[in-house]
Structures are given as C-alpha cells and as structure tokens.
Design a protein around this motif. Structure first.
Motif, PDB file in Angstrom:
ATOM      1  N   GLU A 101       3.074  23.088  -5.259  1.00  0.00           N
ATOM      2  CA  GLU A 101       2.606  21.080  -5.331  1.00  0.00           C
ATOM      3  C   GLU A 101       1.773  21.148  -4.701  1.00  0.00           C
ATOM      4  O   GLU A 101       1.401  21.085  -4.399  1.00  0.00           O
ATOM      5  CB  GLU A 101       4.186  20.903  -4.197  1.00  0.00           C
ATOM      6  N   ILE A 102       1.429  20.106  -5.253  1.00  0.00           N
ATOM      7  CA  ILE A 102       0.063  18.894  -5.344  1.00  0.00           C
ATOM      8  C   ILE A 102       0.515  17.624  -5.219  1.00  0.00           C
ATOM      9  O   ILE A 102       0.959  17.641  -6.892  1.00  0.00           O
ATOM     10  CB  ILE A 102      -1.218  19.237  -5.656  1.00  0.00           C
ATOM     11  N   HIS A 103      -0.099  16.940  -4.728  1.00  0.00           N
ATOM     12  CA  HIS A 103       0.062  14.918  -4.978  1.00  0.00           C
ATOM     13  C   HIS A 103      -0.740  14.797  -4.017  1.00  0.00           C
ATOM     14  O   HIS A 103      -0.948  14.561  -2.893  1.00  0.00           O
ATOM     15  CB  HIS A 103       1.829  15.269  -3.873  1.00  0.00           C
ATOM     16  N   SER A 104      -1.016  13.302  -4.611  1.00  0.00           N
ATOM     17  CA  SER A 104      -1.748  11.965  -4.329  1.00  0.00           C
ATOM     18  C   SER A 104      -0.739  11.163  -3.695  1.00  0.00           C
ATOM     19  O   SER A 104       0.049  10.855  -4.685  1.00  0.00           O
ATOM     20  CB  SER A 104      -3.027  12.023  -5.025  1.00  0.00           C
ATOM     21  N   TYR A 105      -1.428  10.298  -3.132  1.00  0.00           N
ATOM     22  CA  TYR A 105      -0.779   9.302  -2.438  1.00  0.00           C
ATOM     23  C   TYR A 105      -1.374   8.114  -2.339  1.00  0.00           C
ATOM     24  O   TYR A 105      -3.344   8.243  -2.361  1.00  0.00           O
ATOM     25  CB  TYR A 105      -0.204   9.442  -1.009  1.00  0.00           C
ATOM     26  N   ALA A 106      -1.086   7.056  -2.645  1.00  0.00           N
ATOM     27  CA  ALA A 106      -2.321   5.833  -2.640  1.00  0.00           C
ATOM     28  C   ALA A 106      -1.600   4.489  -2.188  1.00  0.00           C
ATOM     29  O   ALA A 106       0.361   4.666  -1.807  1.00  0.00           O
ATOM     30  CB  ALA A 106      -2.621   5.008  -3.778  1.00  0.00           C
ATOM     31  N   LYS A 107      -1.711   3.948  -1.294  1.00  0.00           N
ATOM     32  CA  LYS A 107      -0.975   2.518  -0.825  1.00  0.00           C
ATOM     33  C   LYS A 107      -2.252   1.048  -1.159  1.00  0.00           C
ATOM     34  O   LYS A 107      -3.602   0.966  -0.819  1.00  0.00           O
ATOM     35  CB  LYS A 107      -0.957   2.226   0.753  1.00  0.00           C
ATOM     36  N   ASP A 108      -0.853   0.527  -1.731  1.00  0.00           N
ATOM     37  CA  ASP A 108      -1.965  -1.030  -1.719  1.00  0.00           C
ATOM     38  C   ASP A 108      -3.091  -0.751  -2.817  1.00  0.00           C
ATOM     39  O   ASP A 108      -4.302  -1.800  -2.521  1.00  0.00           O
ATOM     40  CB  ASP A 108      -2.072  -1.858  -0.756  1.00  0.00           C
ATOM     41  N   GLN A 109      -2.907   0.353  -3.715  1.00  0.00           N
ATOM     42  CA  GLN A 109      -3.908   0.559  -5.049  1.00  0.00           C
ATOM     43  C   GLN A 109      -4.898   0.973  -4.053  1.00  0.00           C
ATOM     44  O   GLN A 109      -6.166   1.072  -4.773  1.00  0.00           O
ATOM     45  CB  GLN A 109      -4.675  -0.837  -5.186  1.00  0.00           C
ATOM     46  N   LYS A 110      -4.871   1.642  -2.531  1.00  0.00           N
ATOM     47  CA  LYS A 110      -6.204   2.286  -1.797  1.00  0.00           C
ATOM     48  C   LYS A 110      -5.235   3.797  -1.887  1.00  0.00           C
ATOM     49  O   LYS A 110      -4.467   3.830  -1.295  1.00  0.00           O
ATOM     50  CB  LYS A 110      -6.307   1.545  -0.814  1.00  0.00           C
ATOM     51  N   PHE A 111      -6.559   4.707  -2.400  1.00  0.00           N
ATOM     52  CA  PHE A 111      -5.995   6.117  -2.126  1.00  0.00           C
ATOM     53  C   PHE A 111      -5.701   6.511  -0.417  1.00  0.00           C
ATOM     54  O   PHE A 111      -6.855   5.968   0.238  1.00  0.00           O
ATOM     55  CB  PHE A 111      -6.599   6.933  -2.986  1.00  0.00           C
ATOM     56  N   THR A 112      -5.263   7.377  -0.128  1.00  0.00           N
ATOM     57  CA  THR A 112      -4.513   7.224   1.280  1.00  0.00           C
ATOM     58  C   THR A 112      -4.560   9.048   1.329  1.00  0.00           C
ATOM     59  O   THR A 112      -5.359   9.405   2.627  1.00  0.00           O
ATOM     60  CB  THR A 112      -3.392   6.847   1.334  1.00  0.00           C
ATOM     61  N   GLY A 113      -4.403  10.134   0.402  1.00  0.00           N
ATOM     62  CA  GLY A 113      -4.385  11.387   0.640  1.00  0.00           C
ATOM     63  C   GLY A 113      -4.726  12.189  -0.496  1.00  0.00           C
ATOM     64  O   GLY A 113      -3.190  11.998  -1.013  1.00  0.00           O
TER      65      GLY A 113
END
Length: 373
Positions: free
Chosen positions: A135-147
């Motif tokens: 499993e590989i997941h990417s994350y963003a908040k308010d259109q900003k990449f976070t990790g």
C-alpha cells in the motif's frame, strides 16, 4: 502489582467514573515527580490507565498472562531524556506499583530523520517507490501536498511528511528546539522520514530489549531504506524496477548515521499537559472582541469589567443550584483542570490512605479469623 496498589487503583478509577466533580478531581496517582491522571476507562485487557505528558501507563491485574505494565513514552520526553534514562526512570516508577519480573521488552520503535531539501516531495509518481509493501498513499490538505505513507498497518511502515505542517496542526512546536542548533531558521520547510517497527518485526529479529534495539539502529535504518523501501528514478526502458537507480535524495537519507554523537536533547520537558498561554490568550481575546461587538463597547476596560460581571452573575447562579458559592464552584473547576493538566494533587495523601486502609482491612480480617469470628 502490589495488592494495596490494586485496591487504591480500583477506588481511584471509581472516582474517575463518578458523576460528582469533586470525586473525579481525586482520580490521581502521584509517582515520583509525576502526578498521573487515572482514567475512567482501561485499554483493552489493561483495566487501569495512568497518563501525564511523559508516559501513558496501562496496568494489568495480577494473575493475568500479561506484563504488569504496557507503557507508551512521549516523543518529547524521549527527546529530552534519551531512551536509556527513560527506561531507568520507568523501572523505578513501576517498582513502586509492583514487583517487576523478567526483562523489559520493546514493543515498537519509530526511527525518524528530519531534513530540509529543495526537492519537491510530490515530483515523482508512486511507481518510483520500489518496496516490499503493498500500500502506497499520498496526502494533501487545502490543495497542498503533505506527504506519503507506505505499508502502514503491517509489521513495519513508513511516513514521509511535511513536519512543519504537522506542527501547525498539532501545536507540538517543541521539536523546533532541536532544529535550531542544527542551523534551521523559522520559515524553512522541514520534512520527516519516519519508519515504524512493530513488535512482530522486532521479535523475529530478536530485538526485544532496549539494549539490543539501540545496538542495531543503523541496521534497522539500512534495511528500511535499502531493502524494504527505495525511492528511485524510473527508467521506462527497463521493466525490472529493482534495477532502477536510487534517487539522490534517498541516497542521502539512507546514509544517516544512528551512532553519531551529534544528537541534540531538549533542555526541558514538563510532565504537565498544560495548554499554551497563547492558546488561552487567543480564546480570551476572541470572547472579549465578540462581547464588545455585541454590545457596541469601544472601551476595553469597560468591556472587561462588564464581561467579568456577567461571568460572575451567570456562574453564581449555576453554583447556587449546586449548593455552592461562586468561589467553591470555581475551586471545583480548577481541581478538575489540575487533574487534566497534571499540575496539582487535589487530595494529598489520598493514595497512601487508600493503601493503608487496604492493609488495615487485611490485618483486621486476619485477627477476626484467628479468633474464630
């Protein structure tokens, strides 16, 4: 666990579950320099939980096939004392609760490296991660990449995330005091690469004691960054992903030396869980501004006086309904916060008295039995 300690914890947990605030405030257990909050609920098979800013101690009942204590140490406290000193202190604290037998065992460790880089952390496709995880997941908040997260939920996992953004979200700014001596300046971005190793992974490699774990940190990091996970530069002409070259950023991160003596320990770490004064000031200012806007008051002193008067009038009414004066009501609320923040012992000597009551009851029962009563 000592029987008298068990008896005291049973009664303190009952206090925590009480409907009466004055009894809830007494649910505390002082140990050494710590004032632990006794929680109203256990955790899984551990019926008692003690918490402050440094430790979360879960305690089992005697006779269970469980360790007497399962302890989670706060990252801040580890950054202040170091793991060896923490283990020594824990040994002393737990010895006050019961007889310790068998070796201490490590059930999970997190290895993390904080770094600054001009590399954009979402500049590669997920296929650039060559890993044994599924499993590989990417994350963003308010259109900003976070990790990114890789393999979380398994026996080991990885997080690569914007540490500054996490501090903004959680308020845990203490880590910045470790960055500053290393040359970090406010405003600079910092990312964290973190690997989580769980009990089964450590047990399979016979890394169950703190000593064995600390002796193998470089090996764990090397395995994590070279065998279990690599960030690569994809080569469309080569279908064998294991042959793809390693990204320059990853080469640098994989070279972290865990035996270096350059580690920076925090100067201090409080055992209390106080909110920051800035948070309190912000709440007070928000209330004051709203009150002034509601009543069209422009003079701050007038507004403060009126707001305090309204506060006193309202809570005096609340207190009277509970058979209390305003000051008694205020003292009760302060005691509850003292328990929550681990700042003051609300009932000095209570734990000792509860343990002594248990001992006295046992002695009295023995006397009655010896007389045939």
């Amino acid at each position: 666990m000592h029987p008298s300690v068990l008896a005291a914890l049973v009664k303190l947990k009952a206090c925590a579950q009480s409907e009466h605030p004055e009894e809830q405030a007494q649910a505390q257990y002082p140990l050494g320099t710590h004032i632990f909050e006794v929680k109203d609920r256990g955790a899984g098979r551990f019926p008692f939980v003690l918490v402050d800013n440094t430790y979360r101690i879960q305690l089992s009942k005697p006779g269970k096939k469980l360790p007497m204590a399962y302890v989670q140490v706060s990252a801040e406290y580890l950054a202040h004392r170091g793991p060896v000193a923490v283990e020594s202190e824990l040994q002393a604290l737990l010895s006050e609760l019961g007889v310790l037998s068998g070796p201490n065992r490590v059930s999970r460790i997190d290895l993390a490296a904080d770094f600054s880089t001009p590399v954009v952390m979402d500049s590669w496709h997920r296929c650039a991660w060559v890993t044994r995880a599924t499993e590989i997941h990417s994350y963003a908040k308010d259109q900003k990449f976070t990790g990114w997260t890789i393999g979380m939920g398994g026996v080991m996992g990885c997080r690569l995330y914007d540490k500054v953004q996490e501090i903004v979200n959680t308020g845990k700014a203490w880590v910045m005091n470790q960055w500053i001596p290393m040359g970090w300046k406010p405003g600079e971005s910092v990312w964290r690469l973190e690997f989580e190793f769980k009990r089964d992974f450590l047990k399979d490699r016979k890394l169950t004691s703190l000593e064995s774990v600390l002796a193998n940190l470089n090996g764990l990091w090397s395995y994590a960054t070279t065998e279990w996970l690599r960030l690569t530069v994809p080569n469309e002409l080569d279908g064998t992903r294991s042959r793809w070259p390693t990204h320059a950023l990853w080469i640098a991160l994989a070279s972290v030396d865990w035996e270096s003596t350059d580690a920076v320990l925090l100067d201090k770490c409080s055992t209390t869980r106080n909110p920051t004064e800035l948070r309190l000031i912000t709440v007070v200012l928000g209330s004051l501004v709203s009150f002034m806007a509601m009543h069209r008051i422009v003079d701050r002193n007038e507004a403060i006086d009126q707001l305090l008067t309204r506060l006193y009038e309202h809570y005096s009414t609340v207190a009277i309904k509970q058979g209390l004066s305003f000051d008694e009501y205020l003292a009760r609320r302060i005691a509850l916060k003292g328990r929550e923040f681990n700042t003051a012992i609300n009932a000095p000597g209570l734990v000792d008295n509860l343990k002594q009551d248990f001992e006295d009851e046992g002695a009295d029962a023995y006397r009655r039995a010896s007389k045939g009563e």
